[in-house]
Design a protein around this motif. Structure first.
Motif, PDB file in Angstrom:
ATOM      1  N   THR A 149       0.585  16.938   2.930  1.00  0.00           N
ATOM      2  CA  THR A 149      -0.259  15.711   3.181  1.00  0.00           C
ATOM      3  C   THR A 149       0.397  14.652   3.649  1.00  0.00           C
ATOM      4  O   THR A 149       0.294  13.765   4.363  1.00  0.00           O
ATOM      5  N   LEU A 150       1.778  14.378   3.034  1.00  0.00           N
ATOM      6  CA  LEU A 150       2.547  13.019   3.509  1.00  0.00           C
ATOM      7  C   LEU A 150       3.043  13.331   5.070  1.00  0.00           C
ATOM      8  O   LEU A 150       3.101  12.622   5.500  1.00  0.00           O
ATOM      9  N   GLU A 151       3.401  14.770   5.348  1.00  0.00           N
ATOM     10  CA  GLU A 151       3.602  14.974   6.871  1.00  0.00           C
ATOM     11  C   GLU A 151       2.500  14.689   7.712  1.00  0.00           C
ATOM     12  O   GLU A 151       2.532  14.212   9.057  1.00  0.00           O
ATOM     13  N   ARG A 152       1.371  15.128   7.343  1.00  0.00           N
ATOM     14  CA  ARG A 152       0.113  14.901   8.269  1.00  0.00           C
ATOM     15  C   ARG A 152      -0.512  13.633   8.437  1.00  0.00           C
ATOM     16  O   ARG A 152      -0.908  13.297   9.345  1.00  0.00           O
ATOM     17  N   LYS A 153      -0.499  12.819   7.054  1.00  0.00           N
ATOM     18  CA  LYS A 153      -1.038  11.293   7.302  1.00  0.00           C
ATOM     19  C   LYS A 153       0.169  10.453   7.755  1.00  0.00           C
ATOM     20  O   LYS A 153       1.184  10.710   7.639  1.00  0.00           O
ATOM     21  N   SER A 154      -0.458   9.312   8.121  1.00  0.00           N
ATOM     22  CA  SER A 154       0.546   8.351   8.370  1.00  0.00           C
ATOM     23  C   SER A 154       0.256   6.841   8.006  1.00  0.00           C
ATOM     24  O   SER A 154       0.742   5.844   8.404  1.00  0.00           O
ATOM     25  N   VAL A 155      -0.898   6.735   7.041  1.00  0.00           N
ATOM     26  CA  VAL A 155      -1.351   5.398   6.507  1.00  0.00           C
ATOM     27  C   VAL A 155      -1.436   5.741   5.008  1.00  0.00           C
ATOM     28  O   VAL A 155      -2.190   6.714   4.676  1.00  0.00           O
ATOM     29  N   GLY A 156      -1.121   4.679   4.261  1.00  0.00           N
ATOM     30  CA  GLY A 156      -1.407   4.552   2.787  1.00  0.00           C
ATOM     31  C   GLY A 156      -1.510   3.423   2.239  1.00  0.00           C
ATOM     32  O   GLY A 156      -1.601   2.466   3.005  1.00  0.00           O
ATOM     33  N   VAL A 157      -1.708   3.251   1.024  1.00  0.00           N
ATOM     34  CA  VAL A 157      -1.764   1.907   0.230  1.00  0.00           C
ATOM     35  C   VAL A 157      -0.564   1.571  -0.618  1.00  0.00           C
ATOM     36  O   VAL A 157      -0.444   2.383  -1.538  1.00  0.00           O
ATOM     37  N   LEU A 158       0.181   0.576  -0.340  1.00  0.00           N
ATOM     38  CA  LEU A 158       1.085   0.099  -1.002  1.00  0.00           C
ATOM     39  C   LEU A 158       0.711  -0.802  -2.358  1.00  0.00           C
ATOM     40  O   LEU A 158       0.070  -1.728  -1.915  1.00  0.00           O
ATOM     41  N   GLY A 159       1.421  -0.351  -3.588  1.00  0.00           N
ATOM     42  CA  GLY A 159       0.873  -1.164  -4.715  1.00  0.00           C
ATOM     43  C   GLY A 159       2.357  -1.907  -5.292  1.00  0.00           C
ATOM     44  O   GLY A 159       3.142  -0.744  -5.624  1.00  0.00           O
ATOM     45  N   VAL A 160       2.322  -3.223  -5.576  1.00  0.00           N
ATOM     46  CA  VAL A 160       3.578  -3.570  -6.177  1.00  0.00           C
ATOM     47  C   VAL A 160       3.164  -4.463  -7.256  1.00  0.00           C
ATOM     48  O   VAL A 160       2.320  -5.466  -6.726  1.00  0.00           O
ATOM     49  N   SER A 161       3.579  -4.640  -8.473  1.00  0.00           N
ATOM     50  CA  SER A 161       3.406  -5.493  -9.368  1.00  0.00           C
ATOM     51  C   SER A 161       3.774  -7.038  -9.105  1.00  0.00           C
ATOM     52  O   SER A 161       4.892  -7.174  -8.325  1.00  0.00           O
ATOM     53  N   THR A 162       3.006  -7.885  -9.422  1.00  0.00           N
ATOM     54  CA  THR A 162       3.374  -9.467  -9.512  1.00  0.00           C
ATOM     55  C   THR A 162       3.038  -9.907 -10.765  1.00  0.00           C
ATOM     56  O   THR A 162       2.320  -9.525 -11.746  1.00  0.00           O
ATOM     57  N   ASP A 163       3.585 -11.186 -10.873  1.00  0.00           N
ATOM     58  CA  ASP A 163       3.107 -12.028 -12.064  1.00  0.00           C
ATOM     59  C   ASP A 163       1.611 -12.160 -12.270  1.00  0.00           C
ATOM     60  O   ASP A 163       1.114 -11.954 -13.480  1.00  0.00           O
ATOM     61  N   ALA A 164       0.849 -12.219 -11.339  1.00  0.00           N
ATOM     62  CA  ALA A 164      -0.376 -12.472 -11.284  1.00  0.00           C
ATOM     63  C   ALA A 164      -1.336 -10.938 -11.186  1.00  0.00           C
ATOM     64  O   ALA A 164      -1.002  -9.965 -12.058  1.00  0.00           O
ATOM     65  N   GLU A 165      -1.938 -10.758  -9.819  1.00  0.00           N
ATOM     66  CA  GLU A 165      -2.493  -9.723  -9.694  1.00  0.00           C
ATOM     67  C   GLU A 165      -1.593  -8.656  -8.811  1.00  0.00           C
ATOM     68  O   GLU A 165      -0.828  -9.214  -8.250  1.00  0.00           O
ATOM     69  N   PRO A 166      -1.862  -7.374  -8.741  1.00  0.00           N
ATOM     70  CA  PRO A 166      -1.009  -6.548  -8.102  1.00  0.00           C
ATOM     71  C   PRO A 166      -1.146  -6.767  -6.575  1.00  0.00           C
ATOM     72  O   PRO A 166      -2.178  -7.222  -6.375  1.00  0.00           O
ATOM     73  N   LEU A 167      -0.393  -6.654  -6.105  1.00  0.00           N
ATOM     74  CA  LEU A 167      -0.341  -6.775  -4.457  1.00  0.00           C
ATOM     75  C   LEU A 167      -0.523  -5.287  -3.709  1.00  0.00           C
ATOM     76  O   LEU A 167       0.147  -4.626  -4.092  1.00  0.00           O
ATOM     77  N   LEU A 168      -1.835  -5.299  -3.125  1.00  0.00           N
ATOM     78  CA  LEU A 168      -2.166  -3.883  -2.506  1.00  0.00           C
ATOM     79  C   LEU A 168      -2.206  -4.216  -1.159  1.00  0.00           C
ATOM     80  O   LEU A 168      -2.972  -5.121  -0.668  1.00  0.00           O
ATOM     81  N   ARG A 169      -1.592  -3.344  -0.117  1.00  0.00           N
ATOM     82  CA  ARG A 169      -1.627  -3.564   1.135  1.00  0.00           C
ATOM     83  C   ARG A 169      -1.569  -2.055   1.745  1.00  0.00           C
ATOM     84  O   ARG A 169      -0.804  -1.191   1.542  1.00  0.00           O
ATOM     85  N   PRO A 170      -2.724  -1.843   3.011  1.00  0.00           N
ATOM     86  CA  PRO A 170      -2.639  -0.819   3.546  1.00  0.00           C
ATOM     87  C   PRO A 170      -1.367  -0.821   4.460  1.00  0.00           C
ATOM     88  O   PRO A 170      -0.977  -1.716   5.232  1.00  0.00           O
ATOM     89  N   LEU A 171      -0.726   0.361   4.729  1.00  0.00           N
ATOM     90  CA  LEU A 171       0.678   0.428   5.511  1.00  0.00           C
ATOM     91  C   LEU A 171       0.710   1.643   6.415  1.00  0.00           C
ATOM     92  O   LEU A 171       0.332   2.658   5.672  1.00  0.00           O
ATOM     93  N   SER A 172       1.043   1.444   7.312  1.00  0.00           N
ATOM     94  CA  SER A 172       1.573   2.935   8.246  1.00  0.00           C
ATOM     95  C   SER A 172       3.071   3.120   7.764  1.00  0.00           C
ATOM     96  O   SER A 172       3.874   2.208   7.350  1.00  0.00           O
ATOM     97  N   TYR A 173       3.236   4.345   7.595  1.00  0.00           N
ATOM     98  CA  TYR A 173       4.515   4.909   7.176  1.00  0.00           C
ATOM     99  C   TYR A 173       5.127   5.957   8.004  1.00  0.00           C
ATOM    100  O   TYR A 173       4.139   6.701   8.744  1.00  0.00           O
ATOM    101  N   TRP A 174       6.254   6.372   7.782  1.00  0.00           N
ATOM    102  CA  TRP A 174       6.851   7.468   8.338  1.00  0.00           C
ATOM    103  C   TRP A 174       7.766   8.216   7.373  1.00  0.00           C
ATOM    104  O   TRP A 174       8.408   7.617   6.398  1.00  0.00           O
ATOM    105  N   TYR A 175       7.597   9.572   7.126  1.00  0.00           N
ATOM    106  CA  TYR A 175       7.817  10.108   5.973  1.00  0.00           C
ATOM    107  C   TYR A 175       9.236  11.142   6.615  1.00  0.00           C
ATOM    108  O   TYR A 175       9.089  11.903   7.535  1.00  0.00           O
ATOM    109  N   ASP A 176      10.239  11.023   5.753  1.00  0.00           N
ATOM    110  CA  ASP A 176      11.616  11.651   6.584  1.00  0.00           C
ATOM    111  C   ASP A 176      11.422  13.302   6.052  1.00  0.00           C
ATOM    112  O   ASP A 176      12.520  13.895   6.526  1.00  0.00           O
ATOM    113  N   GLY A 177      10.493  13.711   5.459  1.00  0.00           N
ATOM    114  CA  GLY A 177      10.617  15.229   5.176  1.00  0.00           C
ATOM    115  C   GLY A 177      11.117  15.496   3.913  1.00  0.00           C
ATOM    116  O   GLY A 177      11.077  16.596   3.411  1.00  0.00           O
ATOM    117  N   GLU A 178      11.974  14.583   3.062  1.00  0.00           N
ATOM    118  CA  GLU A 178      12.491  14.755   2.087  1.00  0.00           C
ATOM    119  C   GLU A 178      12.236  14.014   0.850  1.00  0.00           C
ATOM    120  O   GLU A 178      11.390  14.427  -0.135  1.00  0.00           O
TER     121      GLU A 178
END
Length: 163
Positions: free
Chosen positions: A22-51
């Protein structure tokens, strides 16, 4: 309900091989990072190194909240999903750390990256904007999937799943 309890409804845990595919076949996901207020959620393109690492290109602009929050994060999450139909989908949840790749290391990594995952926007932005390469180091991964109709919707002529 837990995933194991949902097994009766056609939902299954993904094994490591299925998560990797699934990681190798897809190239977009959603990053979630905590903040003091609301979580930061961002759709991002990615490259997976296979490891164990994903890579993101950030277009920084004058004030990039995504970069600031990523630079301060101790832990982050990344969700990759693939939905074909209501009853045929996969979802992979990754937990890990995120860090900006140093300029010294960036060129070597970019030489390995398959650029098919990178939207044209990044190529154009790199000509006039500042970009940064970020590495998401996977520390934990899990996945669930549903590949067939739930038992209560199956008929004698229904197939039990994809070929």
């Amino acid at each position: 309900m837990t995933v194991d309890e949902l097994d009766d409804y056609g939902m299954l845990r993904m094994d490591d091989e299925d998560i990797e595919r699934t990681l190798e076949r897809k190239s977009v996901g959603v990053l979630g990072v905590s903040t003091d207020a609301e979580p930061l959620l961002r759709p991002l393109s990615y490259w997976y190194d296979g490891e164990s690492d994903l890579y993101f290109v950030y277009v920084l602009g004058s004030d990039s909240r995504k970069a600031t929050v990523s630079d301060e994060a101790d832990v982050a999450g990344f969700l990759v999903y693939d939905i074909e139909t209501t009853f045929n989908w996969r979802s992979v949840l990754l937990t890990g750390t995120i860090e900006r790749v140093s300029d010294d290391e960036r060129a070597a990594i970019e030489a390995r990256i398959d650029t098919d995952w990178k939207p044209d926007l990044f190529e154009r932005a790199a000509e006039s904007e500042i970009t940064a390469l970020y590495r998401f180091r996977i520390t934990d991964k899990s996945g669930i999937k549903q590949l067939e109709l739930p038992p209560e919707l199956r008929t004698d002529s229904s197939t039990s799943g994809p070929d």
